[in-house]
Motif scaffolding. Structure first.
Motif, PDB file in Angstrom:
ATOM      1  N   GLN A  40       1.702   7.124  -6.956  1.00 60.31           N
ATOM      2  CA  GLN A  40       0.673   7.963  -7.564  1.00 60.31           C
ATOM      3  C   GLN A  40       1.206   9.298  -8.081  1.00 60.31           C
ATOM      4  O   GLN A  40       1.027   9.603  -9.262  1.00 60.31           O
ATOM      5  CB  GLN A  40      -0.489   8.155  -6.601  1.00 60.31           C
ATOM      6  CG  GLN A  40      -1.284   6.887  -6.429  1.00 60.31           C
ATOM      7  CD  GLN A  40      -2.502   7.079  -5.557  1.00 60.31           C
ATOM      8  OE1 GLN A  40      -2.969   8.191  -5.340  1.00 60.31           O
ATOM      9  NE2 GLN A  40      -3.028   5.983  -5.043  1.00 60.31           N
TER      10      GLN A  40
ATOM     11  N   TYR B 221       1.963   1.722  -3.489  1.00 60.98           N
ATOM     12  CA  TYR B 221       0.843   2.220  -4.293  1.00 60.98           C
ATOM     13  C   TYR B 221       0.674   3.733  -4.117  1.00 60.98           C
ATOM     14  O   TYR B 221       0.568   4.480  -5.092  1.00 60.98           O
ATOM     15  CB  TYR B 221      -0.428   1.469  -3.903  1.00 60.98           C
ATOM     16  CG  TYR B 221      -1.693   1.989  -4.529  1.00 60.98           C
ATOM     17  CD1 TYR B 221      -1.927   1.823  -5.893  1.00 60.98           C
ATOM     18  CD2 TYR B 221      -2.669   2.616  -3.766  1.00 60.98           C
ATOM     19  CE1 TYR B 221      -3.105   2.292  -6.471  1.00 60.98           C
ATOM     20  CE2 TYR B 221      -3.844   3.074  -4.334  1.00 60.98           C
ATOM     21  CZ  TYR B 221      -4.048   2.908  -5.683  1.00 60.98           C
ATOM     22  OH  TYR B 221      -5.217   3.365  -6.257  1.00 60.98           O
ATOM     23  N   TYR B 222       0.676   4.181  -2.874  1.00 62.58           N
ATOM     24  CA  TYR B 222       0.490   5.610  -2.614  1.00 62.58           C
ATOM     25  C   TYR B 222       1.700   6.436  -3.051  1.00 62.58           C
ATOM     26  O   TYR B 222       1.556   7.554  -3.525  1.00 62.58           O
ATOM     27  CB  TYR B 222       0.166   5.856  -1.145  1.00 62.58           C
ATOM     28  CG  TYR B 222      -1.156   5.245  -0.735  1.00 62.58           C
ATOM     29  CD1 TYR B 222      -2.314   5.493  -1.459  1.00 62.58           C
ATOM     30  CD2 TYR B 222      -1.252   4.401   0.361  1.00 62.58           C
ATOM     31  CE1 TYR B 222      -3.525   4.928  -1.118  1.00 62.58           C
ATOM     32  CE2 TYR B 222      -2.469   3.828   0.725  1.00 62.58           C
ATOM     33  CZ  TYR B 222      -3.601   4.097  -0.014  1.00 62.58           C
ATOM     34  OH  TYR B 222      -4.792   3.537   0.334  1.00 62.58           O
ATOM     35  N   GLU B 223       2.889   5.901  -2.895  1.00 65.61           N
ATOM     36  CA  GLU B 223       4.103   6.618  -3.300  1.00 65.61           C
ATOM     37  C   GLU B 223       4.203   6.762  -4.813  1.00 65.61           C
ATOM     38  O   GLU B 223       4.723   7.751  -5.330  1.00 65.61           O
ATOM     39  CB  GLU B 223       5.327   5.874  -2.760  1.00 65.61           C
ATOM     40  CG  GLU B 223       6.597   6.667  -2.805  1.00 65.61           C
ATOM     41  CD  GLU B 223       7.733   5.995  -2.065  1.00 65.61           C
ATOM     42  OE1 GLU B 223       8.891   6.263  -2.444  1.00 65.61           O
ATOM     43  OE2 GLU B 223       7.494   5.213  -1.134  1.00 65.61           O
TER      44      GLU B 223
ATOM     45  N   PHE C  32      -6.993   6.271 -10.757  1.00 67.51           N
ATOM     46  CA  PHE C  32      -6.852   5.910  -9.350  1.00 67.51           C
ATOM     47  C   PHE C  32      -8.195   5.816  -8.637  1.00 67.51           C
ATOM     48  O   PHE C  32      -8.346   4.999  -7.726  1.00 67.51           O
ATOM     49  CB  PHE C  32      -5.875   6.850  -8.653  1.00 67.51           C
ATOM     50  CG  PHE C  32      -4.461   6.568  -9.077  1.00 67.51           C
ATOM     51  CD1 PHE C  32      -3.771   5.508  -8.531  1.00 67.51           C
ATOM     52  CD2 PHE C  32      -3.851   7.315 -10.058  1.00 67.51           C
ATOM     53  CE1 PHE C  32      -2.477   5.217  -8.940  1.00 67.51           C
ATOM     54  CE2 PHE C  32      -2.567   7.037 -10.474  1.00 67.51           C
ATOM     55  CZ  PHE C  32      -1.875   5.980  -9.913  1.00 67.51           C
ATOM     56  N   SER C  33      -9.181   6.578  -9.071  1.00 67.78           N
ATOM     57  CA  SER C  33     -10.523   6.427  -8.504  1.00 67.78           C
ATOM     58  C   SER C  33     -11.087   5.051  -8.846  1.00 67.78           C
ATOM     59  O   SER C  33     -11.712   4.405  -8.006  1.00 67.78           O
ATOM     60  CB  SER C  33     -11.465   7.506  -9.024  1.00 67.78           C
ATOM     61  OG  SER C  33     -11.102   8.754  -8.503  1.00 67.78           O
TER      62      SER C  33
ATOM     63  N   TRP D 262      -8.825  -0.451   0.914  1.00 69.97           N
ATOM     64  CA  TRP D 262      -7.528   0.235   0.956  1.00 69.97           C
ATOM     65  C   TRP D 262      -7.662   1.639   1.504  1.00 69.97           C
ATOM     66  O   TRP D 262      -6.792   2.133   2.194  1.00 69.97           O
ATOM     67  CB  TRP D 262      -6.928   0.352  -0.437  1.00 69.97           C
ATOM     68  CG  TRP D 262      -6.631  -0.927  -1.106  1.00 69.97           C
ATOM     69  CD1 TRP D 262      -6.848  -2.178  -0.640  1.00 69.97           C
ATOM     70  CD2 TRP D 262      -6.055  -1.082  -2.390  1.00 69.97           C
ATOM     71  NE1 TRP D 262      -6.448  -3.104  -1.563  1.00 69.97           N
ATOM     72  CE2 TRP D 262      -5.961  -2.453  -2.643  1.00 69.97           C
ATOM     73  CE3 TRP D 262      -5.623  -0.176  -3.355  1.00 69.97           C
ATOM     74  CZ2 TRP D 262      -5.438  -2.957  -3.825  1.00 69.97           C
ATOM     75  CZ3 TRP D 262      -5.102  -0.684  -4.524  1.00 69.97           C
ATOM     76  CH2 TRP D 262      -5.003  -2.061  -4.755  1.00 69.97           C
ATOM     77  N   VAL D 263      -8.755   2.281   1.186  1.00 63.82           N
ATOM     78  CA  VAL D 263      -8.949   3.669   1.575  1.00 63.82           C
ATOM     79  C   VAL D 263      -8.971   3.806   3.097  1.00 63.82           C
ATOM     80  O   VAL D 263      -8.548   4.813   3.647  1.00 63.82           O
ATOM     81  CB  VAL D 263     -10.248   4.224   0.956  1.00 63.82           C
ATOM     82  CG1 VAL D 263     -10.547   5.623   1.428  1.00 63.82           C
ATOM     83  CG2 VAL D 263     -10.170   4.161  -0.563  1.00 63.82           C
TER      84      VAL D 263
ATOM     85  N   LEU E 235       0.825  -1.208   0.000  1.00 59.44           N
ATOM     86  CA  LEU E 235       0.000   0.000   0.000  1.00 59.44           C
ATOM     87  C   LEU E 235       0.858   1.256   0.000  1.00 59.44           C
ATOM     88  O   LEU E 235       0.537   2.226  -0.687  1.00 59.44           O
ATOM     89  CB  LEU E 235      -0.943   0.012   1.201  1.00 59.44           C
ATOM     90  CG  LEU E 235      -2.197  -0.819   1.043  1.00 59.44           C
ATOM     91  CD1 LEU E 235      -2.919  -0.946   2.380  1.00 59.44           C
ATOM     92  CD2 LEU E 235      -3.117  -0.242  -0.013  1.00 59.44           C
ATOM     93  N   SER E 236       1.945   1.241   0.756  1.00 61.24           N
ATOM     94  CA  SER E 236       2.809   2.424   0.746  1.00 61.24           C
ATOM     95  C   SER E 236       3.436   2.616  -0.629  1.00 61.24           C
ATOM     96  O   SER E 236       3.603   3.749  -1.088  1.00 61.24           O
ATOM     97  CB  SER E 236       3.873   2.357   1.844  1.00 61.24           C
ATOM     98  OG  SER E 236       4.827   1.380   1.581  1.00 61.24           O
TER      99      SER E 236
ATOM    100  N   TYR F  78      -5.316  10.674 -14.495  1.00 53.74           N
ATOM    101  CA  TYR F  78      -4.978  10.385 -13.112  1.00 53.74           C
ATOM    102  C   TYR F  78      -6.206  10.211 -12.207  1.00 53.74           C
ATOM    103  O   TYR F  78      -6.348   9.175 -11.557  1.00 53.74           O
ATOM    104  CB  TYR F  78      -4.053  11.477 -12.575  1.00 53.74           C
ATOM    105  CG  TYR F  78      -3.664  11.307 -11.138  1.00 53.74           C
ATOM    106  CD1 TYR F  78      -2.599  10.495 -10.781  1.00 53.74           C
ATOM    107  CD2 TYR F  78      -4.357  11.962 -10.127  1.00 53.74           C
ATOM    108  CE1 TYR F  78      -2.238  10.339  -9.458  1.00 53.74           C
ATOM    109  CE2 TYR F  78      -3.997  11.811  -8.810  1.00 53.74           C
ATOM    110  CZ  TYR F  78      -2.943  11.001  -8.473  1.00 53.74           C
ATOM    111  OH  TYR F  78      -2.589  10.846  -7.167  1.00 53.74           O
TER     112      TYR F  78
ATOM    113  N   ASP G 259      -9.283   2.499  -6.661  1.00 54.33           N
ATOM    114  CA  ASP G 259      -9.722   2.616  -5.273  1.00 54.33           C
ATOM    115  C   ASP G 259     -11.161   2.136  -5.076  1.00 54.33           C
ATOM    116  O   ASP G 259     -11.477   1.556  -4.040  1.00 54.33           O
ATOM    117  CB  ASP G 259      -9.580   4.060  -4.782  1.00 54.33           C
ATOM    118  CG  ASP G 259      -8.126   4.485  -4.653  1.00 54.33           C
ATOM    119  OD1 ASP G 259      -7.241   3.595  -4.572  1.00 54.33           O
ATOM    120  OD2 ASP G 259      -7.867   5.704  -4.647  1.00 54.33           O
TER     121      ASP G 259
END
Length: 99
Positions: A69, A65-67, A86-87, A96-97, A62-63, A82, A90
């Motif tokens: 973006q 994935y967020y890094e 990502f929406s 994950w949210v 997950l980290s 974008y 998610d």
């Protein structure tokens, strides 16, 4: 990407490559690539972590994935796509949210 995620050789009785440990070094190499395959690797690793109920793998994936973006938005010209991309990811992985 294959050399980052999988062992280089099959073991004696194996028919598929074995995944490497998904640690900070692996994550850093994937981030350094900063490509669409990096995003795919992150999403698949999060899904795998859910299947095997691994909190450690989930946290690292997950980290990643967020890094990735903001990197993908800047590097690959994802800006027009974008929010939708990502929406969509998610929405399919709502859990994950909340992690």
């Amino acid at each position: 990407m294959v050399e980052i995620l999988f062992e280089p050789e099959l073991l004696e009785h194996e028919t598929q490559l074995l995944p490497k440990s998904f640690d900070a070094e692996c994550k850093a190499r994937i981030v350094a690539l900063g490509c669409f395959d990096s995003l795919v690797a992150a999403v698949l690793r999060v899904a795998i972590s859910e299947e095997i109920a691994s909190p450690e793998l989930s946290e690292t994936a997950l980290s990643l994935y967020y890094e990735l973006q903001p990197l993908l938005r800047e590097r690959l010209g994802f800006a027009p796509f974008y929010p939708a991309l990502f929406s969509s990811i998610d929405k399919r992985r709502k859990r994950w949210v909340y992690l």
